[in-house]
Design an enzyme around this catalytic site. Structure first.
Site, short mmCIF file in Angstrom:
data_model
loop_
_atom_site.label_atom_id
_atom_site.label_comp_id
_atom_site.label_asym_id
_atom_site.label_seq_id
_atom_site.Cartn_x
_atom_site.Cartn_y
_atom_site.Cartn_z
N ASP A 46 -5.83 2.24 -1.22
CA ASP A 46 -4.47 2.41 -1.74
C ASP A 46 -3.69 1.10 -1.64
OD1 ASP A 46 -4.50 2.50 1.06
OD2 ASP A 46 -2.60 3.57 1.15
N ASP A 86 0.84 -1.19 0.00
CA ASP A 86 0.00 0.00 0.00
C ASP A 86 0.88 1.25 0.00
OD1 ASP A 86 0.88 0.40 2.56
OD2 ASP A 86 -1.07 0.17 3.52
#
Length: 571
Positions: free
Chosen positions: A486, A443
């Site tokens: 994300d 991420d």
């Protein structure tokens, strides 16, 4: 003219006449009625809302002015250290407290900056002095700003930090016989109660708000839009009314209406109105200036809510009646001119309607009816071909939709659903072949801070760039995807431990290097797990997530590989 032409022409003429008459009547009547009604309602609602506000404020303003003209308070303001005058003044202030709607008051003296206050609970009885105003404190700037401007009266929505209250304050300057400003008095109205009574009245389709002379929002049902302490804010930092609108033309229109009312110099009864868009819905905005308090009142009417389409059903009924009459006439004509000669077609039509394309022999007389039968047979053959073609297209489209359902719309990578299916397929393949495969979970570091600082559009651009860099740093047959937010996932097959570490490190370094070229550097934390035959999807995801957590805990912008329950960090 052939019979077919006559029938088609007559049918078309009847339908067009009926539809045109109904549509014209509906369009003209509905638009005119709604717009005229809306403008009248807007003006009435604006005046009504303005009257409710003024009714609530005028009495308080009058009492505040009366308090400001008290000779006892004025004498004390000139000699604030005199204990006798102070005792008389406090007695005078307390007499006003019981008359104010909020049962509260404040008195601020210019000479020594002392601020006196008492509330409805008489919480500060005998100790009305609360604090001393300081010209160097931003929270006290309102007092000195009003004195400098010399405005005898002012309304302001402001939180008092010292008292811990947020109210609609009524501020009135106190002057002595020489017209010198010696202090300020007033009262405060509880903001939540005032918003509920005056602004947020719960009437569906009607939104009311009040803005000051410069357009800063003072009263609105959403407190997040209220411009607290407007008087001490410079222009450009205030929450102005144009923030409620997304389209630039709507912003200019609402500000233009405020300007036009200013040019009229507060002429009584003047109302400006116009259509604007709020939250994607068309509203009628009505604006009036309230010279008594120096504010503008704005009412937004959602006409679709106030006048739902069901109110116009009588107009739709006109259209339906006209259409039914047209169809009835058409049926009579068809019955007398065509249906009797074409009884032989009935069985064929029924079969075709049921999906049976094996049509019986149909006679073809040498006239319009015969040509109609021939056209019908041609049509039936084409329908059969088109049906088959349509079924093929539907199957292809269904397959395409199933594929799109597994693609992330923003990045073009596989989405979570697609990744889940790929993972299950890879687990089954690994079990059959007894070969390892790799899973990388990463991420973007501090992505929320990037969104907060640069906006969600910049965040979306970063997600797209990371997706591109992810593709560039994996093998052509690897499967990258966006897990959500994300977070990204990459399936590596075939894969061993060195390959997993190498590709994971390449991804981490590649994102950092490429992002620095864009002027907005970002880093990623990468966790990896070498999956073994027999591992379940829950085990794989849990191990990869554990590795990602280790990468974050180790300072981010690094790689951690989980292999046989051991974590190997890499820079």
């Amino acid at each position: 003219m052939s019979l077919k032409t006559r029938i088609l022409g007559l049918a078309a003429a009847l339908i067009i006449v009926a539809a045109s008459a109904s549509w014209l009547a509906y369009r003209e009547l509905s638009e005119n009625i709604i717009e005229r009604w809306g403008q009248q309602v807007a003006e009435i609602q604006v005046r009504y809302d303005s009257a409710r506000l003024l009714q609530s404020l005028e009495r308080e303003i009058g009492l505040a002015r009366q308090m400001a003209s008290s000779s006892t308070l004025i004498q004390w303001a000139r000699n604030p250290d005199d204990p006798d005058l102070k005792t008389q003044a406090i007695r005078q202030m307390e007499s006003f407290r019981s008359n104010f709607r909020d049962n509260s008051y404040f008195v601020a003296l210019r000479q020594n900056g002392h601020y006196y206050y008492n509330n409805a609970a008489n919480e500060y009885a005998g100790n009305q002095y609360r604090y001393t105003l300081d010209a160097n404190k931003p929270e006290d700037a309102w007092f000195y700003q009003l004195i400098e401007e010399g405005r005898d009266f002012h309304l302001n929505v402001n939180p008092d930090v010292e008292l811990g209250v947020t109210k609609l304050w009524i501020d009135v300057l106190m002057r002595n016989e020489q017209d010198e400003i010696v202090g300020m008095v007033g009262t405060g109205l509880n903001l939540d109660d005032f918003l509920q009574d005056i602004v947020d009245i719960g009437q569906e389709g009607i939104t009311t708000l009040f803005v000051d002379y410069n357009g800063a929002i003072q009263l609105y049902r959403d407190r997040n839009y209220i411009d607290f302490a407007s008087i001490i804010k410079p222009e450009g930092q205030k929450n102005t009314v144009d923030l409620l609108f997304e389209d630039s033309q709507d912003k200019q229109q609402i500000l233009g209406m405020l300007q036009m009312l200013k040019q009229r110099e507060g002429r009584a009864g003047a109302v400006e109105s116009g259509f604007v868009t709020v939250d994607g819905r068309k509203h009628l905005a009505g604006v009036a200036f309230l010279p008594t308090i120096g504010w503008f009142e704005i009412t937004l009417l959602d006409l679709n809510t106030l006048v739902p389409p069901s109110y116009l059903w009588p107009l739709v009924a006109v259209f339906l009646v006209s259409l039914l009459v047209s169809l009835a006439l058409f049926h009579l004509i068809i019955q007398s001119r065509i249906l009797r000669p074409v009884v032989a077609l009935e069985d064929a039509v029924k079969r075709l309607r049921e999906g049976n394309f094996n049509l019986p022999y149909l006679p073809k007389p040498d006239n319009e009816i015969g040509r109609l039968v021939d056209h019908f047979e041609t049509m039936a053959n084409r329908v059969q071909l088109n049906t088959r073609d349509l079924e093929q297209k539907v199957a292809q489209r269904t397959e395409e939709l199933q594929r799109l359902a597994r693609i992330d719309a923003l990045t073009g990578l596989k989405n979570r659903r697609g990744l889940d299916e790929l993972l299950e397929t890879e687990i089954e393949r690994s079990h059959r072949s007894q070969q390892d495969f790799g899973l990388i979970w990463l991420d973007i570091d501090h992505f929320k801070a990037i969104n907060d600082k640069h906006g969600h559009q910049a965040g979306d651009e970063i997600l797209c760039r990371v997706a591109l860099w992810l593709r560039a740093n994996v093998r052509p047959y690897d499967q990258p995807g966006r897990w959500g937010g994300d977070e990204f996932v990459v399936l590596l097959s075939p894969c061993d431990a060195p390959t997993l570490e190498r590709i994971a490190g390449r991804i981490c370094e590649g994102v950092g290097e490429e992002s620095r070229k864009t002027g907005l550097p970002v880093t990623v934390s990468v966790g990896g797990y070498l999956c073994k035959p027999g591992d379940s999807s829950d085990t794989i995801l849990r191990q990869a997530d554990r590795a990602l957590y280790q990468a974050k805990a180790g300072g981010r912008n690094q790689v951690c590989i989980q292999e046989d329950s051991s974590v190997l960090p890499e820079a």
